[in-house]
Design an enzyme around this catalytic site. Structure first.
Site, mmCIF file in Angstrom:
data_model
loop_
_atom_site.group_PDB
_atom_site.id
_atom_site.type_symbol
_atom_site.label_atom_id
_atom_site.label_comp_id
_atom_site.label_asym_id
_atom_site.label_seq_id
_atom_site.Cartn_x
_atom_site.Cartn_y
_atom_site.Cartn_z
ATOM 1 N N GLY A 79 0.711 -1.311 0.063
ATOM 2 C CA GLY A 79 -0.018 -0.123 -0.043
ATOM 3 C C GLY A 79 0.853 1.286 0.044
ATOM 4 N N ASP B 195 -5.246 2.433 10.602
ATOM 5 C CA ASP B 195 -6.763 2.105 10.794
ATOM 6 C C ASP B 195 -6.808 1.666 12.159
ATOM 7 O OD1 ASP B 195 -9.221 1.434 10.135
ATOM 8 O OD2 ASP B 195 -8.667 -0.561 9.421
ATOM 9 N N LYS C 30 -7.507 6.899 10.030
ATOM 10 C CA LYS C 30 -8.745 6.590 10.291
ATOM 11 C C LYS C 30 -8.704 6.570 11.777
ATOM 12 C CE LYS C 30 -10.428 3.639 6.479
ATOM 13 N NZ LYS C 30 -11.130 2.324 6.207
ATOM 14 N N PHE D 64 -14.361 2.843 3.518
ATOM 15 C CA PHE D 64 -13.397 2.204 3.069
ATOM 16 C C PHE D 64 -12.869 2.875 1.475
ATOM 17 C CE2 PHE D 64 -11.157 -1.186 0.590
ATOM 18 C CZ PHE D 64 -10.433 -1.788 1.722
ATOM 19 N N VAL D 65 -11.564 3.200 1.577
ATOM 20 C CA VAL D 65 -11.092 4.066 0.478
ATOM 21 C C VAL D 65 -10.006 3.292 -0.470
ATOM 22 C CG1 VAL D 65 -11.653 6.094 1.495
ATOM 23 C CG2 VAL D 65 -9.548 5.368 2.144
ATOM 24 N N ARG E 49 -5.115 0.386 -6.929
ATOM 25 C CA ARG E 49 -3.824 0.760 -6.418
ATOM 26 C C ARG E 49 -3.441 1.838 -7.490
ATOM 27 N NH1 ARG E 49 -2.038 -2.290 -1.943
ATOM 28 N NH2 ARG E 49 -2.151 -4.343 -2.068
HETATM 29 P P1 IMP Z 1 -4.520 -1.780 10.671
HETATM 30 O O1 IMP Z 1 -3.392 -2.601 11.066
HETATM 31 O O2 IMP Z 1 -5.915 -2.013 10.928
HETATM 32 O O3 IMP Z 1 -4.024 -0.075 11.100
HETATM 33 O O4 IMP Z 1 -4.491 -1.621 9.090
HETATM 34 C C1 IMP Z 1 -3.610 -1.100 8.169
HETATM 35 C C2 IMP Z 1 -3.718 -1.698 6.817
HETATM 36 O O5 IMP Z 1 -5.073 -1.991 6.486
HETATM 37 C C3 IMP Z 1 -3.196 -0.548 5.832
HETATM 38 O O6 IMP Z 1 -1.904 -0.788 5.617
HETATM 39 C C4 IMP Z 1 -4.113 -1.174 4.761
HETATM 40 O O7 IMP Z 1 -3.333 -2.018 3.947
HETATM 41 C C5 IMP Z 1 -5.322 -1.620 5.282
HETATM 42 N N1 IMP Z 1 -6.478 -0.757 5.314
HETATM 43 C C6 IMP Z 1 -7.122 -0.215 6.374
HETATM 44 N N2 IMP Z 1 -8.422 0.663 5.971
HETATM 45 C C7 IMP Z 1 -8.052 0.476 4.542
HETATM 46 C C8 IMP Z 1 -8.968 1.312 3.650
HETATM 47 O O8 IMP Z 1 -10.072 1.988 3.864
HETATM 48 N N3 IMP Z 1 -8.578 0.923 2.379
HETATM 49 C C9 IMP Z 1 -7.716 -0.145 1.672
HETATM 50 N N4 IMP Z 1 -6.987 -0.533 2.799
HETATM 51 C C10 IMP Z 1 -7.002 -0.163 4.039
HETATM 52 MG MG MG Z 2 -1.097 -1.693 3.734
#
Ligand code: IMP
Ligand code: MG
Length: 190
Positions: A52, A111, A139, A160-161, A173
């Site tokens: 990402g 996230d 977020k 969700f983006v 992407r």
């Molecule tokens: P976390 O461990 O929940 O903070 O997730 C982080 C990872 O979740 C990011 O590096 C993204 O790959 C994925 N992610 C979280 N929210 C989104 C979204 O809205 N769109 C796409 N990928 C997301």
């Molecule tokens: Mg990621």
């Protein structure tokens, strides 16, 4: 540069554009200036979280004139879901030695915080000279573990983006802007 027909060329799978290409590029330039305040002229090692953060990291690095080294790290992915499944796992670790080095960890989005707290904890264990975290999107309302980034491009709502590196099932992407995916294209698992 923001093009006049940017909204007219929106991808058909998107409900709306949340952040335009022009706004992203302007903010990336600002983040580059903030990095100068943090690091001065010192060398630092950029660690990008694949996949990402690849587009964001590529643009951000071009705003930096410091000596830099680049490494990538990979954690287990979402698969085709829009919700993270359990605890993330490291599947590809660092190849560069970061002990005693200034490290800038870069990801697309913060996230729940699980991914970056796992990676930051692992890097801290390697005793870097310093560790700063930079994310394009945050977020905040979704956080499940306490974690804050030092630099944030944009705070966004709980939607969700996709685009500019962010995917749904590995697609979208390559969009140059960030958009909200049409909810009809996935079944929310909340
Ligand atoms: P976390 O461990 O929940 O903070 O997730 C982080 C990872 O979740 C990011 O590096 C993204 O790959 C994925 N992610 C979280 N929210 C989104 C979204 O809205 N769109 C796409 N990928 C997301
Ligand atoms: Mg990621």
């Amino acid at each position: 540069m923001t093009t006049a027909n940017e909204s007219a060329t929106i991808h058909p799978d998107l409900a709306s554009v949340l952040i335009s290409e022009g706004h992203i590029q302007a903010r990336v330039k600002e983040l580059g200036r903030k990095l100068k305040h943090i690091y001065g002229d010192d060398e630092f090692t950029v660690v990008a979280v694949m996949n990402g953060a690849i587009l964001f990291t590529a643009d951000l690095m071009r705003e930096i004139d410091n000596p830099t080294r680049l490494d990538c790290i990979r954690v287990s992915s979402y698969g085709s879901s829009t919700e993270s499944r359990g605890a993330p796992k490291l599947v590809h670790s660092l190849t560069l030695d970061v002990t005693g080095r200034h490290v800038l960890l870069v990801d697309d989005i913060l996230d729940t915080g699980k991914t970056l707290s796992l990676i930051a904890g692992m890097i801290r264990g390697l005793r870097p000279a310093s560790l700063h975290v930079c994310v394009l999107l945050d977020k905040k309302s979704r956080r499940q573990v306490p974690f804050e980034a030092d630099l944030v491009g944009f705070q966004i709502p709980d939607q969700f983006v996709v685009g500019y590196g962010l995917d749904f099932a590995e697609r979208y992407r390559n969009l140059p802007y960030i958009g909200v995916l049409k909810p009809s294209l996935y079944t929310p698992t909340k």
